[in-house]
Design a protein around this motif. Structure first.
Motif, PDB file in Angstrom:
ATOM      1  N   PHE A  55     -80.688  28.506   9.364  1.00  8.62           N
ATOM      2  CA  PHE A  55     -79.607  28.473  10.343  1.00  8.62           C
ATOM      3  C   PHE A  55     -78.546  29.515  10.012  1.00  8.62           C
ATOM      4  N   ASP A  56     -77.894  30.007  11.053  1.00  5.33           N
ATOM      5  CA  ASP A  56     -76.806  30.955  10.856  1.00  5.33           C
ATOM      6  C   ASP A  56     -75.618  30.238  10.215  1.00  5.33           C
ATOM      7  N   ALA A  57     -74.950  30.941   9.306  1.00  2.00           N
ATOM      8  CA  ALA A  57     -73.747  30.397   8.668  1.00  2.00           C
ATOM      9  C   ALA A  57     -72.579  30.456   9.647  1.00  2.00           C
ATOM     10  N   ASN A  58     -71.534  29.717   9.368  1.00  2.00           N
ATOM     11  CA  ASN A  58     -70.350  29.694  10.241  1.00  2.00           C
ATOM     12  C   ASN A  58     -69.686  31.059  10.351  1.00  2.00           C
ATOM     13  N   ASP A  59     -69.861  31.916   9.327  1.00  2.00           N
ATOM     14  CA  ASP A  59     -69.285  33.259   9.375  1.00  2.00           C
ATOM     15  C   ASP A  59     -70.179  34.248  10.123  1.00  2.00           C
ATOM     16  N   GLY A  60     -71.274  33.732  10.715  1.00  2.00           N
ATOM     17  CA  GLY A  60     -72.175  34.573  11.491  1.00  2.00           C
ATOM     18  C   GLY A  60     -73.325  35.155  10.697  1.00  2.00           C
ATOM     19  N   LYS A  61     -73.364  34.946   9.395  1.00  2.00           N
ATOM     20  CA  LYS A  61     -74.440  35.478   8.563  1.00  2.00           C
ATOM     21  C   LYS A  61     -75.767  34.836   8.959  1.00  2.00           C
ATOM     22  N   ARG A  62     -76.736  35.689   9.327  1.00  2.00           N
ATOM     23  CA  ARG A  62     -78.070  35.201   9.718  1.00  2.00           C
ATOM     24  C   ARG A  62     -78.775  34.569   8.524  1.00  2.00           C
ATOM     25  N   TRP A  63     -79.517  33.487   8.777  1.00  2.00           N
ATOM     26  CA  TRP A  63     -80.306  32.802   7.761  1.00  2.00           C
ATOM     27  C   TRP A  63     -79.423  32.404   6.570  1.00  2.00           C
ATOM     28  N   GLY A  64     -78.199  31.936   6.867  1.00  2.00           N
ATOM     29  CA  GLY A  64     -77.232  31.665   5.813  1.00  2.00           C
ATOM     30  C   GLY A  64     -77.097  30.221   5.383  1.00  2.00           C
ATOM     31  N   ASN A  65     -77.531  29.262   6.216  1.00  2.00           N
ATOM     32  CA  ASN A  65     -77.350  27.845   5.882  1.00  2.00           C
ATOM     33  C   ASN A  65     -78.644  27.059   6.017  1.00  2.00           C
ATOM     34  N   ASN A  66     -78.700  25.975   5.257  1.00  2.00           N
ATOM     35  CA  ASN A  66     -79.837  25.059   5.376  1.00  2.00           C
ATOM     36  C   ASN A  66     -79.417  23.841   6.202  1.00  2.00           C
ATOM     37  N   ILE A  67     -80.319  22.935   6.402  1.00  2.00           N
ATOM     38  CA  ILE A  67     -80.085  21.748   7.238  1.00  2.00           C
ATOM     39  C   ILE A  67     -78.952  20.887   6.687  1.00  2.00           C
ATOM     40  N   VAL A  68     -78.854  20.798   5.367  1.00  2.00           N
ATOM     41  CA  VAL A  68     -77.827  19.987   4.725  1.00  2.00           C
ATOM     42  C   VAL A  68     -76.454  20.604   4.961  1.00  2.00           C
ATOM     43  N   GLU A  69     -76.337  21.912   4.771  1.00  2.00           N
ATOM     44  CA  GLU A  69     -75.058  22.597   4.969  1.00  2.00           C
ATOM     45  C   GLU A  69     -74.573  22.486   6.411  1.00  2.00           C
ATOM     46  N   LYS A  70     -75.500  22.476   7.356  1.00  2.00           N
ATOM     47  CA  LYS A  70     -75.139  22.362   8.778  1.00  2.00           C
ATOM     48  C   LYS A  70     -75.010  20.909   9.244  1.00  2.00           C
ATOM     49  N   GLN A  71     -75.466  19.961   8.415  1.00  2.00           N
ATOM     50  CA  GLN A  71     -75.408  18.535   8.743  1.00  2.00           C
ATOM     51  C   GLN A  71     -76.130  18.223  10.057  1.00  2.00           C
ATOM     52  N   LEU A  72     -77.363  18.756  10.181  1.00  2.00           N
ATOM     53  CA  LEU A  72     -78.164  18.556  11.382  1.00  2.00           C
ATOM     54  C   LEU A  72     -79.232  17.504  11.142  1.00  2.00           C
ATOM     55  N   GLU A  73     -79.956  17.146  12.203  1.00  2.00           N
ATOM     56  CA  GLU A  73     -80.956  16.086  12.133  1.00  2.00           C
ATOM     57  C   GLU A  73     -82.361  16.633  11.884  1.00  2.00           C
ATOM     58  N   ILE A  74     -83.220  15.731  11.422  1.00  2.00           N
ATOM     59  CA  ILE A  74     -84.627  16.049  11.179  1.00  2.00           C
ATOM     60  C   ILE A  74     -85.481  14.998  11.886  1.00  2.00           C
ATOM     61  N   LEU A  75     -86.476  15.468  12.647  1.00  2.00           N
ATOM     62  CA  LEU A  75     -87.464  14.576  13.267  1.00  2.00           C
ATOM     63  C   LEU A  75     -88.808  14.873  12.612  1.00  2.00           C
ATOM     64  N   CYS A  76     -89.364  13.889  11.904  1.00  2.74           N
ATOM     65  CA  CYS A  76     -90.658  14.045  11.222  1.00  2.74           C
ATOM     66  C   CYS A  76     -91.744  13.315  11.993  1.00  2.74           C
ATOM     67  N   ILE A  77     -92.890  13.977  12.087  1.00  3.19           N
ATOM     68  CA  ILE A  77     -94.045  13.403  12.776  1.00  3.19           C
ATOM     69  C   ILE A  77     -95.253  13.514  11.855  1.00  3.19           C
ATOM     70  N   SER A  78     -95.891  12.391  11.544  1.00  2.00           N
ATOM     71  CA  SER A  78     -97.107  12.441  10.731  1.00  2.00           C
ATOM     72  C   SER A  78     -98.239  13.023  11.583  1.00  2.00           C
ATOM     73  N   GLN A  79     -99.015  13.931  10.983  1.00  2.00           N
ATOM     74  CA  GLN A  79    -100.066  14.590  11.748  1.00  2.00           C
ATOM     75  C   GLN A  79    -101.255  14.924  10.841  1.00  2.00           C
ATOM     76  N   PHE A  80    -102.223  14.013  10.798  1.00  2.00           N
ATOM     77  CA  PHE A  80    -103.391  14.190   9.939  1.00  2.00           C
ATOM     78  C   PHE A  80    -104.216  15.413  10.323  1.00  2.00           C
ATOM     79  N   THR A  81    -104.103  15.861  11.565  1.00  2.00           N
ATOM     80  CA  THR A  81    -104.928  16.996  12.017  1.00  2.00           C
ATOM     81  C   THR A  81    -104.567  18.301  11.321  1.00  2.00           C
ATOM     82  N   LEU A  82    -103.444  18.353  10.614  1.00  2.00           N
ATOM     83  CA  LEU A  82    -103.096  19.573   9.877  1.00  2.00           C
ATOM     84  C   LEU A  82    -104.101  19.862   8.758  1.00  2.00           C
ATOM     85  N   TYR A  83    -104.841  18.851   8.337  1.00  2.00           N
ATOM     86  CA  TYR A  83    -105.881  19.056   7.321  1.00  2.00           C
ATOM     87  C   TYR A  83    -107.285  19.005   7.919  1.00  2.00           C
TER      88      TYR A  83
END
Length: 159
Positions: A55-83
Motif C-alpha cells: 500500500f502507498d504510504a500517507n506521504d505518497g511513497k509507493r509500496w510504503g506500508n503494509n496492512i498493519v500500518e494502514k489498519q485495513l481488513e483481510i478476507l481469507c478464503i480456504s482453497q484446496f485447488t491451489l495444490y
C-alpha cells in the motif's frame, strides 16, 4: 502452504444467497494447504502477509506500508485447488491436505493472523463450502506466496 494475495478496494464471500463476510479496502487471500504443511508453514505465511508493503504510504511513497500500518481488513478464503495438478486434462488434488486435517491448520492460521494483528480485521468464508468470492482487485496487485519448506509435491504427469 500457498497464498494468493490480492490487494482489493472491496471483497465479499457468499454461500448460496447468504453474504458470509465482506471487507472494504485491504487484502483478499486465497489459502491452499499442502498435505505436508505444519505450524511453521502457517506462521511463515502469516508473518509475510502482515509485513508485505503493498500500500502507498500517507506521504505518497509507493509500496510504503503494509496492512498493519494502514489498519485495513483481510478476507481469507480456504482453497484446496491451489495444490491441484493436472492428470491429462483433469485436476488431481492429492497434494492438498485432507479436509479434516486442513480445517484445523486453517483455523490456526487465522488465529495467528489475529494474534499478530487485530482479530476483528480478519474475516473468512465458510471452510469446505461452495462459495462465491467477489473481488474488486486494486491495481491490479496480485502476489503469490509459498512457504519455503520443500515438499514432495507431484507436478503434472504426462501419460
Amino acid at each position: 502452504m500457498k497464498a494468493i494475495i490480492q490487494r482489493v478496494t472491496k471483497a465479499s464471500v457468499t454461500v448460496g444467497d447468504e453474504l458470509v463476510n465482506s471487507i472494504g479496502q485491504g487484502l483478499c487471500i486465497l489459502i491452499g494447504i499442502c498435505r505436508e504443511d505444519t505450524k511453521e508453514d502457517y506462521k511463515y505465511i502469516a508473518r509475510k502477509i502482515l509485513g508485505l508493503k503493498l500500500f502507498d504510504a500517507n506521504d505518497g511513497k509507493r509500496w510504503g506500508n503494509n496492512i498493519v500500518e494502514k489498519q485495513l481488513e483481510i478476507l481469507c478464503i480456504s482453497q484446496f485447488t491451489l495444490y491441484g495438478v493436472l492428470k491429462k486434462n483433469k485436476p488431481d488434488f492429492h497434494n492438498a491436505m485432507s479436509a479434516d486435517q486442513s480445517q484445523a491448520l486453517y483455523q490456526e492460521f487465522l488465529t495467528e493472523l489475529g494474534t499478530n494483528y487485530n482479530k476483528d480485521k480478519i474475516k473468512d468464508g465458510v471452510f469446505g463450502a461452495y462459495m462465491q468470492v467477489h473481488i474488486q482487485n486494486d491495481g491490479p496487485v496480485t502476489i503469490e506466496l509459498e512457504s519455503p519448506k520443500k515438499h514432495n509435491v507431484v507436478q503434472e504427469k504426462s501419460t
